[in-house]
Design a protein around this motif. Structure first.
Motif, PDB file in Angstrom:
ATOM      1  N   MET C 148       0.830  -1.210   0.000  1.00  9.02           N
ATOM      2  CA  MET C 148       0.000   0.000   0.000  1.00  9.02           C
ATOM      3  C   MET C 148       0.863   1.259   0.000  1.00  9.02           C
ATOM      4  O   MET C 148       0.509   2.270  -0.603  1.00  9.02           O
ATOM      5  N   SER C 149       2.013   1.198   0.697  1.00  2.50           N
ATOM      6  CA  SER C 149       2.893   2.366   0.732  1.00  2.50           C
ATOM      7  C   SER C 149       3.386   2.711  -0.665  1.00  2.50           C
ATOM      8  O   SER C 149       3.376   3.879  -1.070  1.00  2.50           O
ATOM      9  N   LEU C 150       3.800   1.673  -1.406  1.00  5.50           N
ATOM     10  CA  LEU C 150       4.236   1.931  -2.784  1.00  5.50           C
ATOM     11  C   LEU C 150       3.109   2.579  -3.574  1.00  5.50           C
ATOM     12  O   LEU C 150       3.315   3.497  -4.359  1.00  5.50           O
ATOM     13  N   LEU C 151       1.879   2.092  -3.333  1.00  5.38           N
ATOM     14  CA  LEU C 151       0.718   2.573  -4.085  1.00  5.38           C
ATOM     15  C   LEU C 151       0.425   4.047  -3.803  1.00  5.38           C
ATOM     16  O   LEU C 151       0.108   4.805  -4.718  1.00  5.38           O
ATOM     17  N   ILE C 152       0.537   4.443  -2.527  1.00  9.11           N
ATOM     18  CA  ILE C 152       0.125   5.823  -2.199  1.00  9.11           C
ATOM     19  C   ILE C 152       1.290   6.800  -2.159  1.00  9.11           C
ATOM     20  O   ILE C 152       1.076   8.009  -2.057  1.00  9.11           O
ATOM     21  N   LEU C 153       2.528   6.300  -2.259  1.00  8.98           N
ATOM     22  CA  LEU C 153       3.670   7.225  -2.230  1.00  8.98           C
ATOM     23  C   LEU C 153       3.564   8.336  -3.279  1.00  8.98           C
ATOM     24  O   LEU C 153       3.754   9.512  -2.953  1.00  8.98           O
ATOM     25  N   PRO C 154       3.247   8.003  -4.553  1.00  3.83           N
ATOM     26  CA  PRO C 154       3.151   9.084  -5.544  1.00  3.83           C
ATOM     27  C   PRO C 154       2.131  10.139  -5.140  1.00  3.83           C
ATOM     28  O   PRO C 154       2.378  11.340  -5.287  1.00  3.83           O
ATOM     29  N   VAL C 155       0.997   9.695  -4.575  1.00  6.10           N
ATOM     30  CA  VAL C 155      -0.040  10.647  -4.169  1.00  6.10           C
ATOM     31  C   VAL C 155       0.490  11.574  -3.083  1.00  6.10           C
ATOM     32  O   VAL C 155       0.315  12.801  -3.142  1.00  6.10           O
ATOM     33  N   ILE C 156       1.169  10.980  -2.084  1.00 10.65           N
ATOM     34  CA  ILE C 156       1.687  11.795  -0.975  1.00 10.65           C
ATOM     35  C   ILE C 156       2.750  12.767  -1.491  1.00 10.65           C
ATOM     36  O   ILE C 156       2.757  13.948  -1.137  1.00 10.65           O
ATOM     37  N   ILE C 157       3.639  12.268  -2.349  1.00 11.24           N
ATOM     38  CA  ILE C 157       4.719  13.143  -2.841  1.00 11.24           C
ATOM     39  C   ILE C 157       4.127  14.313  -3.630  1.00 11.24           C
ATOM     40  O   ILE C 157       4.489  15.473  -3.407  1.00 11.24           O
ATOM     41  N   ILE C 158       3.176  14.022  -4.523  1.00 12.42           N
ATOM     42  CA  ILE C 158       2.615  15.089  -5.359  1.00 12.42           C
ATOM     43  C   ILE C 158       1.905  16.123  -4.490  1.00 12.42           C
ATOM     44  O   ILE C 158       2.112  17.336  -4.632  1.00 12.42           O
ATOM     45  N   ALA C 159       1.087  15.646  -3.535  1.00  9.82           N
ATOM     46  CA  ALA C 159       0.351  16.588  -2.681  1.00  9.82           C
ATOM     47  C   ALA C 159       1.308  17.399  -1.814  1.00  9.82           C
ATOM     48  O   ALA C 159       1.139  18.619  -1.657  1.00  9.82           O
ATOM     49  N   SER C 160       2.340  16.747  -1.261  1.00 13.21           N
ATOM     50  CA  SER C 160       3.275  17.468  -0.399  1.00 13.21           C
ATOM     51  C   SER C 160       4.064  18.503  -1.193  1.00 13.21           C
ATOM     52  O   SER C 160       4.335  19.598  -0.707  1.00 13.21           O
ATOM     53  N   ARG C 161       4.430  18.142  -2.416  1.00  8.94           N
ATOM     54  CA  ARG C 161       5.156  19.116  -3.242  1.00  8.94           C
ATOM     55  C   ARG C 161       4.304  20.347  -3.492  1.00  8.94           C
ATOM     56  O   ARG C 161       4.788  21.480  -3.428  1.00  8.94           O
ATOM     57  N   GLU C 162       3.014  20.132  -3.785  1.00  3.17           N
ATOM     58  CA  GLU C 162       2.117  21.277  -3.997  1.00  3.17           C
ATOM     59  C   GLU C 162       2.103  22.159  -2.747  1.00  3.17           C
ATOM     60  O   GLU C 162       2.182  23.390  -2.836  1.00  3.17           O
ATOM     61  N   ALA C 163       1.979  21.507  -1.578  1.00  2.00           N
ATOM     62  CA  ALA C 163       1.892  22.274  -0.331  1.00  2.00           C
ATOM     63  C   ALA C 163       3.188  23.044  -0.080  1.00  2.00           C
ATOM     64  O   ALA C 163       3.164  24.204   0.335  1.00  2.00           O
ATOM     65  N   ILE C 164       4.328  22.392  -0.353  1.00  2.00           N
ATOM     66  CA  ILE C 164       5.614  23.067  -0.114  1.00  2.00           C
ATOM     67  C   ILE C 164       5.809  24.210  -1.110  1.00  2.00           C
ATOM     68  O   ILE C 164       6.299  25.281  -0.772  1.00  2.00           O
ATOM     69  N   LYS C 165       5.360  23.975  -2.334  1.00  2.00           N
ATOM     70  CA  LYS C 165       5.489  25.002  -3.369  1.00  2.00           C
ATOM     71  C   LYS C 165       4.689  26.252  -2.998  1.00  2.00           C
ATOM     72  O   LYS C 165       5.050  27.368  -3.373  1.00  2.00           O
ATOM     73  N   ALA C 166       3.588  26.045  -2.260  1.00  2.00           N
ATOM     74  CA  ALA C 166       2.709  27.174  -1.931  1.00  2.00           C
ATOM     75  C   ALA C 166       3.300  28.057  -0.832  1.00  2.00           C
ATOM     76  O   ALA C 166       2.794  29.144  -0.573  1.00  2.00           O
ATOM     77  N   VAL C 167       4.373  27.592  -0.170  1.00  2.00           N
ATOM     78  CA  VAL C 167       4.998  28.435   0.853  1.00  2.00           C
ATOM     79  C   VAL C 167       5.755  29.558   0.150  1.00  2.00           C
ATOM     80  O   VAL C 167       6.587  29.308  -0.711  1.00  2.00           O
ATOM     81  N   PRO C 168       5.471  30.814   0.497  1.00  2.00           N
ATOM     82  CA  PRO C 168       6.085  31.928  -0.233  1.00  2.00           C
ATOM     83  C   PRO C 168       7.604  31.915  -0.086  1.00  2.00           C
ATOM     84  O   PRO C 168       8.127  31.649   1.001  1.00  2.00           O
ATOM     85  N   SER C 169       8.311  32.202  -1.168  1.00  2.00           N
ATOM     86  CA  SER C 169       9.765  32.116  -1.112  1.00  2.00           C
ATOM     87  C   SER C 169      10.343  33.239  -0.252  1.00  2.00           C
ATOM     88  O   SER C 169      11.461  33.132   0.232  1.00  2.00           O
ATOM     89  N   SER C 170       9.553  34.292  -0.025  1.00  2.00           N
ATOM     90  CA  SER C 170      10.056  35.384   0.827  1.00  2.00           C
ATOM     91  C   SER C 170      10.346  34.856   2.228  1.00  2.00           C
ATOM     92  O   SER C 170      11.302  35.282   2.875  1.00  2.00           O
ATOM     93  N   LEU C 171       9.520  33.883   2.665  1.00  2.00           N
ATOM     94  CA  LEU C 171       9.733  33.321   3.995  1.00  2.00           C
ATOM     95  C   LEU C 171      11.088  32.628   4.080  1.00  2.00           C
ATOM     96  O   LEU C 171      11.843  32.794   5.040  1.00  2.00           O
ATOM     97  N   ARG C 172      11.410  31.867   3.025  1.00  2.00           N
ATOM     98  CA  ARG C 172      12.704  31.176   2.998  1.00  2.00           C
ATOM     99  C   ARG C 172      13.842  32.208   3.013  1.00  2.00           C
ATOM    100  O   ARG C 172      14.827  32.060   3.717  1.00  2.00           O
ATOM    101  N   GLN C 173      13.670  33.253   2.191  1.00  2.00           N
ATOM    102  CA  GLN C 173      14.746  34.240   2.077  1.00  2.00           C
ATOM    103  C   GLN C 173      15.014  34.919   3.410  1.00  2.00           C
ATOM    104  O   GLN C 173      16.167  35.141   3.787  1.00  2.00           O
ATOM    105  N   VAL C 174      13.939  35.248   4.145  1.00  2.00           N
ATOM    106  CA  VAL C 174      14.111  35.873   5.453  1.00  2.00           C
ATOM    107  C   VAL C 174      14.962  34.967   6.334  1.00  2.00           C
ATOM    108  O   VAL C 174      15.930  35.407   6.959  1.00  2.00           O
ATOM    109  N   ALA C 175      14.612  33.665   6.336  1.00  2.00           N
ATOM    110  CA  ALA C 175      15.316  32.740   7.221  1.00  2.00           C
ATOM    111  C   ALA C 175      16.767  32.562   6.782  1.00  2.00           C
ATOM    112  O   ALA C 175      17.673  32.572   7.611  1.00  2.00           O
TER     113      ALA C 175
END
Lengths: 253, 305, 289
Positions: C148-175
């Motif tokens: 099941m992990s193999l099956l859902i890994l792509p789903v988790i990776i794609i969703a997590s990437r979207e969520a991480i992408k949505a974090v504004p880059s200004s926040l990273r730059q400040v840090a």
């Protein structure tokens, strides 16, 4: 310059609201036949909203309500039994950014006649419309190329030709040159003089020189209110209202 | 007494081993996806290779009888391909027009409030497990079909196809909706301002402009229908049958794989290897369709950006 | 001019008919959901009681229960979460925060997109060949969870990437400007901001794992199990397997049992989805903009 003429289109006490917010406030404005009427004013003054109400293009925006009436040929285009499609067949529109369909040049112009079932003499119709829009010579050898390959100015003239193909009585233009370079702008302004022999034009512009150059009548709007309306020359050289004077002399806006 | 400036060092104070270890750890996690693909391709091709050492590829690809578990044994995959094709056709007849019409309604007609209501319903439909659709096929669709057309067999391709269609419908609707909404409003304005009706704007401008996206949605739907397992196992039957009659019992590739795994087939036997040979065909077909759909979608994304 | 008016009338009629068609088809799709839920409820509700939830499967429908399936599903989903969430989220972190854009990262991205489209039964075949047979995990919960992990890994990776992408880059730059290392930036700023989106995606992926049947049948989870698994190496059954088992029997009573099982399954999914919606709602309230 302004010989007497019939009123073809008239806004009577028109108010337009987006939800609770009034964008156009009780505007009364006549549009004379075979004349160019321009509407000027600062951004967000409601001029585009007013223009779009002349052929009921605001119908597609949610929560827009209109009171008052707009009469075209003595019929209220907002009457309950009025048909917006029939209204738009008579009152065409050209938009701020050129928006040709992703089809060939020929198909773009032939589109409106085709959906109206006018199939005979299509080549003539297309040629006629392209000639009226002063585009024929540039595209006659590549009518079946994609319209998206044309330059911005050519695309805008194609949109004009597309609107002319059904021979509307009125052409509404919403800042038609704002996305174009000065040369293309000049071509379209020249075109307007030829077109007004055939039809009636209302043009919205935030470029005051353009309004002064092309139009017979000018309306100045601010915050949704029609501040002043009159022959273009009078409005620019001898405005009655102080706000108009400040705007046309460039003291604000 | 003059103050000496504090020493400023711009070279690395320590080598930060944690950062390095973490980077490699994260890379390993990402690499697992590649390993998965390698495992899929590897396992399928090795076992299929053994299978082809005993069964000629031409018998497998063009044979018209599939009886690997019965005597006389025969390994022609065509009956399974026909079964899968029937399901795909049934699913396509249901899902493609209905899904597109739903998408057109949502994108071109529905107000925001209706959208907010219908979209979650489609999401619910998409989230219902396939086993539930299989149950629905057995207990509702098949009996209804048999009332309408009494000659329908208890297990039949039509019922499974319809249910697979219902199952992929939300995906078709949602992808088509995305494609239609990617068409800029300026095009709609242009068409309406020429005195077009909403049908003319939709059918002659918006749909043609989003055709590649719609097509990609259709391809993905077909790929999903090919890989669907539970509904076809339950409702379509287990008789490999070279037929195009949707009212007969058939067997799809997926249903055959389930059938083998339900019996206790020892590893290394030829019947065990059929599982991988059929699985390889299934994997290849869906992979090709998915690649096509992705290629189309990447192309149409470029058009309006 | 008259013909023009008639033509306009006809065009309006076609347009109205088309709109009507699209509306009724949409209503039809919604009606199907209604029929499905109604059918399951009518058949299954009378069987749904405490006894049903606390009994093991049985040859006699009136004595059968879902306990083994429910317990198996809980085991399965917990183990799957333990395996898939860290790997999936960290893979997404690598691809979004660490990997330089280039061939490797593009290749992994395409690879993940394609894995997301592989039919679940193919994962079952791989689980059978690798986890059950090659690694010798047999028909254990662990083998099921790894599949099941193999099956859902792509789903988790794609969703997590979207969520991480949505974090504004200004926040990273400040840090970064404050002298933080990449991991410190990721741990203290990016991941907390992306967490609601990641959790939503994770929950949706896990609900998929709960509903999947075919891969579990492949690895041999369809056996008579009359006990609750006590460790990851125990044999197990799961909710959808129980439902499959009951549905595939001809007797009407077992179909009713299956409906009761479906109600339990759908309730579990409903709770998970409601949690996802709640997290999304909470997450939107305090976010760096």
């Amino acid at each position: 310059m302004t010989q007497p003429s019939e009123i073809l289109l008239q806004a009577n006490a028109v108010s337009i609201a987006y939800g609770e917010q009034l964008a156009v406030k009780a505007v009364t404005l006549p549009v004379y036949q075979h004349r160019i009427t321009s509407i000027i004013g600062p951004s967000g003054c409601g001029k585009s909203t007013l223009l779009r109400s002349f052929n009921r293009m605001n119908d597609f925006i949610d929560h827009v309500s209109l009171t008052g009436e707009i009469s075209f040929n003595d019929q209220n285009i907002y009457a309950p039994d009025a048909d917006p499609v029939a209204v738009r067949l008579n009152i065409g529109m050209v938009f701020q950014k050129p928006n040709p369909f992703p089809k060939t040049i020929y198909e773009n112009v032939a589109w409106a006649p085709k959906i109206n079932g006018l199939k005979d003499n299509m080549d003539d119709r297309v040629e006629q419309a392209l000639k009226q829009a002063a585009l024929w010579d540039e595209v006659k050898d590549r009518l079946h190329d994609s319209a998206l390959n044309l330059s911005g100015g050519q695309q805008q003239r194609l949109c004009i030709a597309r609107a002319l193909a059904m021979n509307p009585l009125v052409l509404l233009m919403d800042e038609p040159c704002s996305a174009l370079d000065p040369v293309s702008t000049a071509r379209i302004e020249d075109l307007l003089f030829e077109l007004k022999e055939k039809l009636t034009i209302v043009i919205v512009t935030h470029n005051m020189q353009q309004a002064a150059r092309v139009s017979d009548f000018t309306a100045f709007m601010e915050n949704g209110v029609l501040i002043e309306y009159g022959p273009t020359e009078t409005l620019f050289t001898n405005p009655e209202n102080e706000r108009t004077e400040e705007y046309v002399t460039g003291r604000f806006g | 007494m003059s103050q000496t400036a504090p020493e400023i060092r711009l070279t690395r104070a320590r080598s930060r081993p944690l950062e390095k270890v973490l980077r490699w750890l994260f890379f390993a996690c990402a690499a697992i996806s590649v390993l998965t693909t390698l495992a899929v391709v590897g396992v399928l091709s090795v076992e299929t290779f053994y299978f082809f050492q005993q069964v000629p590829a031409s018998d497998f690809l063009f044979g018209t009888r599939w009886t690997p578990l019965l005597e006389p044994k025969s390994y022609g995959i065509l009956p399974l391909l026909f079964g899968t094709t029937l399901i795909v056709i049934g699913a396509a007849i249901v899902a493609l027009p209905v899904g597109l019409a739903c998408a057109i309604y949502l994108s071109e007609y529905a107000g925001n409030r209706t959208r907010d209501l219908v979209k979650p319903i489609l999401e619910i439909l998409a989230g219902i497990p396939t086993i539930v659709y299989g149950f629905f096929a057995i207990t509702f669709v098949t009996p209804s079909l048999r009332t309408l057309i009494p000659s329908t067999e208890v297990f039949n391709a039509a019922s499974a196809g319809i249910v697979v269609g219902i199952m992929v419908l939300p995906m078709v609707a949602s992808l088509c909706d995305d494609a239609l909404r990617a068409v800029p409003n300026a095009l709609r304005d242009g068409a309406y301002s020429l005195g077009a009706t909403s049908f003319e704007v939709t059918a002659r401008i918006v749909v043609p402009a989003s055709l590649s996206g719609i097509f990609a949605a259709f391809v993905l739907a077909i790929s999903r229908a090919i890989g669907e397992t539970m509904a076809v196992t339950l409702a379509a039957g287990a008789t490999p049958n070279l037929t195009l009659n949707p009212l007969e019992s058939i067997q799809t590739m997926t249903a055959y794989i389930v059938q083998v795994s339900l019996g206790d087939t020892p590893a290394g036997t030829l019947s065990y290897q059929t599982l991988f040979a059929v699985g390889a065909v299934l994997f290849a077909m869906t992979l090709v369709l998915n690649l096509i759909a992705n290629a189309i979608m990447n192309r149409y994304r470029d058009v309006y950006e | 001019m008259n013909t023009q008016a008639q033509r306009l009338k006809k065009r309006h009629r076609i347009s109205a008919a088309f709109k009507c068609f699209c509306l009724s088809v949409t209503c039809l799709a919604i009606a199907i959901l209604g029929v499905l839920i109604l059918e399951v409820t009518v058949l299954g509700l009378p069987w749904l009681n405490i006894d049903f939830l606390t009994r093991f499967p049985s040859r006699f429908p009136e004595k059968a229960g879902i306990l083994a399936g429910l317990a198996g599903t809980l085991w399965l989903v917990s183990l799957t979460a333990a395996i898939a969430i860290p790997i999936g989220v960290l893979a997404a972190v690598y691809l979004e925060e660490y990997a330089k854009p280039g061939r490797v990262s593009t290749f992994i991205t395409i690879n993940i997109a394609n894995l997301a489209g592989v039919p679940s039964i193919v994962y079952g075949i791989i689980g059978l060949a690798i986890f059950v047979r090659f690694l010798g995990l047999d028909r254990s919960v662990l083998a099921g969870a790894m599949t099941m992990s193999l099956l859902i890994l792509p789903v988790i990776i794609i969703a997590s990437r979207e969520a991480i992408k949505a974090v504004p880059s200004s926040l990273r730059q400040v840090a970064f400007a404050l002298g933080a290392t990449r991991w410190q930036v990721t741990r203290d700023h990016v991941l907390p901001q992306a967490m609601p989106g990641i959790l939503t995606g994770v929950i949706l992926a896990l609900s998929r794992a709960i509903g999947e049947t075919a891969p579990l049948i492949m690895i041999g989870a369809l056996t008579y199990i009359a006990f609750v698994p006590e460790g990851p190496m125990d044999e197990f059954t799961a909710l959808p397997i129980q439902i499959y088992n009951w549905t595939s029997r001809p007797q009407e009573a077992f179909h009713e049992l299956a409906s009761a099982g479906i109600i339990v399954l759908l309730l579990v999914l409903l709770i998970m989805n409601a949690t996802a919606v709640w997290i999304r709602y909470r997450g939107n309230k305090n976010r760096f903009r």
